[in-house]
Design a protein around this motif. Structure first.
Motif, PDB file in Angstrom:
ATOM      1  N   SER A   5      66.062 -47.759 -31.883  1.00 21.74           N
ATOM      2  CA  SER A   5      66.018 -48.194 -30.483  1.00 21.74           C
ATOM      3  C   SER A   5      66.960 -49.373 -30.246  1.00 21.74           C
ATOM      4  O   SER A   5      67.599 -49.481 -29.203  1.00 21.74           O
ATOM      5  N   LYS A   6      67.086 -50.246 -31.250  1.00 17.97           N
ATOM      6  CA  LYS A   6      67.949 -51.416 -31.115  1.00 17.97           C
ATOM      7  C   LYS A   6      69.371 -51.007 -30.724  1.00 17.97           C
ATOM      8  O   LYS A   6      69.984 -51.588 -29.823  1.00 17.97           O
ATOM      9  N   ILE A   9      69.550 -49.202 -27.142  1.00 19.21           N
ATOM     10  CA  ILE A   9      69.453 -50.220 -26.089  1.00 19.21           C
ATOM     11  C   ILE A   9      70.748 -51.022 -26.043  1.00 19.21           C
ATOM     12  O   ILE A   9      71.275 -51.335 -24.971  1.00 19.21           O
ATOM     13  N   GLY A  10      71.266 -51.328 -27.226  1.00 16.86           N
ATOM     14  CA  GLY A  10      72.515 -52.084 -27.303  1.00 16.86           C
ATOM     15  C   GLY A  10      73.672 -51.362 -26.643  1.00 16.86           C
ATOM     16  O   GLY A  10      74.431 -51.957 -25.877  1.00 16.86           O
ATOM     17  N   SER A  13      73.168 -51.381 -22.851  1.00 16.93           N
ATOM     18  CA  SER A  13      73.387 -52.729 -22.297  1.00 16.93           C
ATOM     19  C   SER A  13      74.868 -53.094 -22.341  1.00 16.93           C
ATOM     20  O   SER A  13      75.408 -53.650 -21.382  1.00 16.93           O
ATOM     21  N   ARG A  82      77.646 -48.241 -32.032  1.00 17.46           N
ATOM     22  CA  ARG A  82      77.521 -49.304 -31.034  1.00 17.46           C
ATOM     23  C   ARG A  82      78.716 -50.247 -31.106  1.00 17.46           C
ATOM     24  O   ARG A  82      79.271 -50.650 -30.084  1.00 17.46           O
ATOM     25  N   ALA A 142      66.387 -55.509 -20.790  1.00 19.15           N
ATOM     26  CA  ALA A 142      67.657 -56.248 -20.960  1.00 19.15           C
ATOM     27  C   ALA A 142      67.892 -57.120 -19.728  1.00 19.15           C
ATOM     28  O   ALA A 142      68.864 -56.931 -18.989  1.00 19.15           O
TER      29      ALA A 142
ATOM     30  N   VAL B  99      64.110 -57.360 -32.285  1.00 21.19           N
ATOM     31  CA  VAL B  99      64.857 -56.104 -32.355  1.00 21.19           C
ATOM     32  C   VAL B  99      66.337 -56.342 -32.099  1.00 21.19           C
ATOM     33  O   VAL B  99      67.203 -55.783 -32.759  1.00 21.19           O
ATOM     34  N   GLY B 101      68.393 -55.663 -29.492  1.00 21.41           N
ATOM     35  CA  GLY B 101      69.235 -54.631 -28.908  1.00 21.41           C
ATOM     36  C   GLY B 101      70.190 -55.094 -27.826  1.00 21.41           C
ATOM     37  O   GLY B 101      71.344 -54.706 -27.800  1.00 21.41           O
TER      38      GLY B 101
END
Lengths: 319, 103
Positions: A5-6, A9-10, A13, A82, A142, B99, B101
């Motif tokens: 998930s990190k 999401i990164g 974002s 990423r 975020a 985390v 992210g």
């Protein structure tokens, strides 16, 4: 196995921060729906898509890719993905829907514009300045990235002299009406969903439809934006019979869509449970959010058709 | 296991959000109505926050991000807990701390 998930999401974002959208889409695709409509550029009142409807076929492409990656050894390379995505727009290569896939979503936008015109509403469109609001990244927490983006969006609206926006989907409505005022100082913008505008104006109808529809309320419209009566008023006027499923109105059940970006399998399982509730009351389903539409269509397959509410309103109002 | 109550976590979560985990009575209505049947969310998570058990939040990362934020639990909550905003605040906390992210 879901992707980490990190990193997901990164990537989302980073895209919002660097490219203005969780999934940057070509300008031509974003504004193509308005090509033949001759909508004036800008104005005090504008139709605002927030790119949410246009993004759906791209998100679907990305989710399919995630599902494939999640089950393969390539999932281990997501952190590298990423890092690379910061320099090269990798997500654009991963999700390239065909024109045929995009057409039904462009149709929704053109139908909504047509409905507003037939209801006598005067409005413009911001074309390439109709920006994504950051809804998905907001849901993922975020906050700082979204707050910066919100100020950019509001500044763009101010620059065009916009005083009122008419939104199409619930997520864009919620961001502009409820979330942005908490993040942008001196925020002054009237925000209405097109369903609210049409219900208030009493959309003139030309023909009567028949049939039964299972109505799926959007969670965001029903619980966060208090939009439950307007779709019922509008659909009832067309002659269609609305059937209420178990869990409707303010107590509606989610389509599963919000889990899709991180956990597509959980999202699908939830959508399948919701389809069962809807199928129990009518042979055809109606939605008012593009995320609900695509999730329920995917879960139902051939067993039950789903259409956006704008389809029925257009059928009944066009001469 | 000994658990020391650590108020830093709830202070940090509450700084930028309408975080009101303390209003949770642990009645379980939220778990009963959750369409995903996520038993842990949100009541037990809120207990972890109130006790400052940061490591337990990290262990529950997938649960926290699986929540649909659909708000059915909040609609049914007799305590007026801002459940969806609280869960979003937990995600923000995980993004910026554990985390990582959104950084």
């Amino acid at each position: 196995m879901p992707l980490p998930s990190k990193d997901v999401i990164g990537i989302l974002s980073d895209n919002l921060r660097l490219r203005g959208s969780v999934l940057p889409i070509p300008k031509r695709s974003a504004i193509g729906w308005a090509r033949d409509l001759n909508l004036p550029r800008g104005g005090e009142t504008v139709i605002y898509t927030g790119l949410m409807v246009q993004l759906i076929p791209y998100i679907e492409g990305l989710v399919k890719m995630q599902e494939r990656l999640g089950d393969s050894f390539l999932a281990r390379f997501t952190p590298l993905g990423r890092w690379m995505n910061r320099f090269v727009n990798l997500s654009a290569f991963m999700a390239r829907p065909s024109a045929r896939t995009r057409t039904p979503y462009d149709r929704i936008l053109a139908d909504v514009a047509g409905l507003l015109q037939r209801a006598g509403v005067e409005f413009g469109y911001l074309y390439e300045d109709d920006l994504y609001t950051g809804a998905l990244t907001w849901d993922l927490g975020a906050d700082e990235v979204v707050a910066d983006h919100a100020r950019r969006v509001y500044h763009t609206l101010e620059r065009h002299g916009v005083k009122q926006v008419i939104t199409i989907d619930p997520h864009t409505t919620n961001m502009l009406r409820t979330v942005y005022p908490k993040m942008v100082e001196n925020y002054d913008l009237r925000v209405s969903s097109y369903l609210e505008v049409l219900a208030e104006r009493e959309l003139p109808l030309q023909s009567t439809l028949s049939g039964e529809l299972a109505l799926h309320d959007s969670c965001v419209f029903a619980r966060f934006e208090n939009v439950t009566e307007q779709p019922r008023t509008l659909l009832n006027a067309t002659g269609m019979t609305i059937r209420e499923p178990e869990h409707s109105g303010r107590l509606t059940w989610c389509c599963g869509g919000p889990a899709e970006s991180l956990y597509p399998k959980k999202a699908l399982a939830q959508a399948q449970r919701r389809v069962e509730q809807l199928r129990a009351v009518a042979p055809e389903g109606v939605t008012m959010c593009p995320l609900c539409l695509v999730n329920l269509q995917k879960a139902a397959g051939e067993t039950m058709p789903f259409r956006d509410i704008s389809h029925y309103l257009t059928q009944a109002s066009r001469s | 296991m000994t658990t020391l109550v650590n108020s830093r976590l709830v202070d940090e979560l509450g700084r930028a959000h309408e975080f009101n985990a303390a209003a949770c009575m642990d009645c379980g209505v939220c778990s009963a109505v959750c369409p995903l049947e996520i038993e842990l969310l949100p009541r037990r998570l809120f207990r972890h926050v109130l006790l400052g058990m940061e490591e337990r939040l990290v262990e529950e990362t997938e649960t926290i991000y699986s929540c649909l934020l659909c708000g059915l639990c909040e609609e049914s909550c007799p305590g007026g807990v801002h459940i969806t905003e609280n869960v979003r605040a937990l995600r923000h906390f995980l993004n910026t701390n554990a985390v990582g992210g959104a950084r």
